[in-house]
Design an enzyme around this catalytic site. Structure first.
Site, mmCIF file in Angstrom:
data_model
loop_
_atom_site.group_PDB
_atom_site.id
_atom_site.type_symbol
_atom_site.label_atom_id
_atom_site.label_comp_id
_atom_site.label_asym_id
_atom_site.label_seq_id
_atom_site.Cartn_x
_atom_site.Cartn_y
_atom_site.Cartn_z
ATOM 1 C CE LYS A 96 46.886 6.537 -25.701
ATOM 2 N NZ LYS A 96 45.970 6.874 -26.778
ATOM 3 C CG ASP A 97 48.238 6.107 -20.721
ATOM 4 O OD1 ASP A 97 47.958 7.070 -21.464
ATOM 5 O OD2 ASP A 97 47.541 5.080 -20.660
ATOM 6 N NE ARG A 142 47.203 11.840 -30.226
ATOM 7 C CZ ARG A 142 46.359 11.038 -30.888
ATOM 8 N NH1 ARG A 142 46.212 11.147 -32.183
ATOM 9 N NH2 ARG A 142 45.677 10.109 -30.238
ATOM 10 N NE ARG A 143 42.764 9.584 -29.605
ATOM 11 C CZ ARG A 143 42.836 8.610 -28.697
ATOM 12 N NH1 ARG A 143 42.290 8.776 -27.503
ATOM 13 N NH2 ARG A 143 43.452 7.478 -28.982
ATOM 14 N NE ARG A 160 39.960 11.440 -17.177
ATOM 15 C CZ ARG A 160 40.343 11.265 -15.923
ATOM 16 N NH1 ARG A 160 39.988 12.119 -14.997
ATOM 17 N NH2 ARG A 160 41.073 10.224 -15.586
ATOM 18 C CG ASN A 162 36.266 1.527 -18.488
ATOM 19 O OD1 ASN A 162 35.370 1.581 -19.310
ATOM 20 N ND2 ASN A 162 36.119 0.988 -17.286
ATOM 21 N NE ARG A 166 37.970 7.218 -22.557
ATOM 22 C CZ ARG A 166 39.113 7.821 -22.782
ATOM 23 N NH1 ARG A 166 39.370 8.330 -23.963
ATOM 24 N NH2 ARG A 166 40.024 7.895 -21.843
ATOM 25 C CB CYS A 251 49.921 14.144 -20.581
ATOM 26 S SG CYS A 251 49.189 14.834 -19.119
HETATM 27 N N1 LIG Z 1 45.039 7.263 -22.468
HETATM 28 C C1 LIG Z 1 44.329 6.045 -22.364
HETATM 29 C C2 LIG Z 1 44.921 4.965 -23.222
HETATM 30 N N2 LIG Z 1 46.194 4.567 -23.057
HETATM 31 C C3 LIG Z 1 46.478 3.607 -23.988
HETATM 32 C C4 LIG Z 1 45.323 3.398 -24.723
HETATM 33 C C5 LIG Z 1 45.182 2.457 -25.834
HETATM 34 C C6 LIG Z 1 46.196 1.344 -25.906
HETATM 35 C C7 LIG Z 1 47.502 1.714 -26.525
HETATM 36 O O1 LIG Z 1 47.726 2.827 -27.021
HETATM 37 O O2 LIG Z 1 48.388 0.808 -26.518
HETATM 38 C C8 LIG Z 1 44.335 4.261 -24.238
HETATM 39 C C9 LIG Z 1 42.933 4.392 -24.686
HETATM 40 C C10 LIG Z 1 42.799 5.136 -25.983
HETATM 41 O O3 LIG Z 1 43.495 6.145 -26.217
HETATM 42 O O4 LIG Z 1 41.954 4.747 -26.793
#
Ligand SMILES: NCc1[nH]cc(CCC(=O)O)c1CC(=O)O
Length: 315
Positions: A96-97, A142-143, A160, A162, A166, A251
């Site tokens: 997703k990144d 999105r969230r 932001r 890790n 958070r 993004c």
């Molecule tokens: N953007 C950060 C990110 N990238 C992937 C994940 C979670 C792991 C995944 O989606 O496989 C996260 C953290 C989150 O959104 O909680």
């Protein structure tokens, strides 16, 4: 001494060289790299795989919104460079990144089986149970939009860092609630943290829950990594990424989507929102697992989207 990469004509795992896997250094990234390492070792019977931590701009810059400093390339650029320079043989990413448009020299060689794709809400038993005006921390457009759509009274603040930091800010009372991917929480053994939000009401980010491995498109590592590919997951992620590409999404675009198999067909659901969740357009389709299915859904959504949403997308 192993020969340097530019002298290696082919991989021979009986040689002294160890396959090198590039990754970011966060606990989640390292866990995911460990999953890939274990899968490669099991598939090839290798003795070991070396994990090489590459620090990305996104890891260094923690205090500003991603929107201010540039897109997902912040997380991938340094890993791309290491891959193109031959410093690593493959790179591990949360899919997703990974930007929709990738350098032509780089290929997604494998995607591991998808984990729980849902978001989890942390800080309340349900979205409805959040107190009036509660402070929600998230840096995901999105969230933010999805939550404001359902709870316009919420105060959304940038969060932001890790997963652990958070959750630390939540524990310290800086925020009342946050949303995190179930997949990441589970990989960090936080099985009890938060309540999962159903996909039907809170559609996840495209590619959420999927770990991917990139290699050079033409190099020998690609075939070695392809062995651990989950073809079914790969197809779903491909559909979700095709949708993003057709939407011209970045993004910063508040977009959610998930592809799932229904028999031998793909069900693809998606929604687009404006930044404050006041405007919304959703839809779904079912059909053969071809990019055309995603492209058609994207066109349908953009056509039905109000101007305030359409201007957030470039497609
Ligand atoms: N953007 C950060 C990110 N990238 C992937 C994940 C979670 C792991 C995944 O989606 O496989 C996260 C953290 C989150 O959104 O909680």
């Amino acid at each position: 001494m192993p020969p340097p990469p530019w002298q290696r004509h082919e991989y021979d795992r009986t040689m002294a060289t160890t396959f090198r896997l590039g990754t970011r250094g966060s606990p989640l990234a390292l866990t995911q790299a460990g999953m890939v390492r274990d899968a490669l070792i099991a598939a090839h019977g290798w003795d070991d795989v070396e994990i090489v931590v590459v620090r990305t701009t996104g890891d260094r810059v923690q205090d500003r919104a991603l929107a201010e400093i540039g897109g997902k390339a912040l997380w991938t650029k340094e890993l791309d460079r290491a891959l193109l320079a031959g410093e690593v043989d493959a790179c591990v990413h949360s899919m997703k990144d990974v930007e929709t448009i990738r350098p032509a020299e780089i290929a997604i060689a494998a995607i591991l089986p998808r984990a729980d794709a849902r978001d989890r809400l942390i800080g309340a038993e349900s979205i409805e149970a959040l107190p009036h005006g509660a402070v929600l921390g998230t840096s995901s457009p999105r969230r933010r939009a999805q939550m404001l759509r359902r709870r316009p009274d919420l105060k959304v603040v940038l969060l932001r860092g890790n997963v652990d930091s958070r959750l630390g800010k939540l524990a310290a009372g800086e925020i009342d609630a946050t949303l995190l991917a179930a997949a990441g929480l589970e990989r960090l053994e936080r099985h009890e943290t938060g309540v999962p939000l159903p996909v039907e009401t809170t559609l996840p980010a495209p590619a959420q829950g999927a770990v991917g491995v990139e290699t050079l498109a033409d190099g020998p590592a690609r075939a070695l990594v392809d062995v651990i590919d989950c073809a079914d997951t790969h197809r779903c992620i491909r559909m979700e990424r095709a949708l993003l590409a057709a939407l011209g999404a970045t993004c910063h675009s508040p977009v959610a989507a998930i592809a799932t198999w229904q028999g031998d067909q793909i069900h693809l659901a998606a929604e687009l929102l404006d930044e404050d969740g006041t405007a919304h357009v959703g839809g779904s389709t079912i059909g053969p697992a071809e990019d055309a299915l995603a492209t058609a859904l994207a066109a349908d959504l953009l056509e039905r989207a109000p101007a305030v949403i359409r201007q957030l997308f470039g497609g």
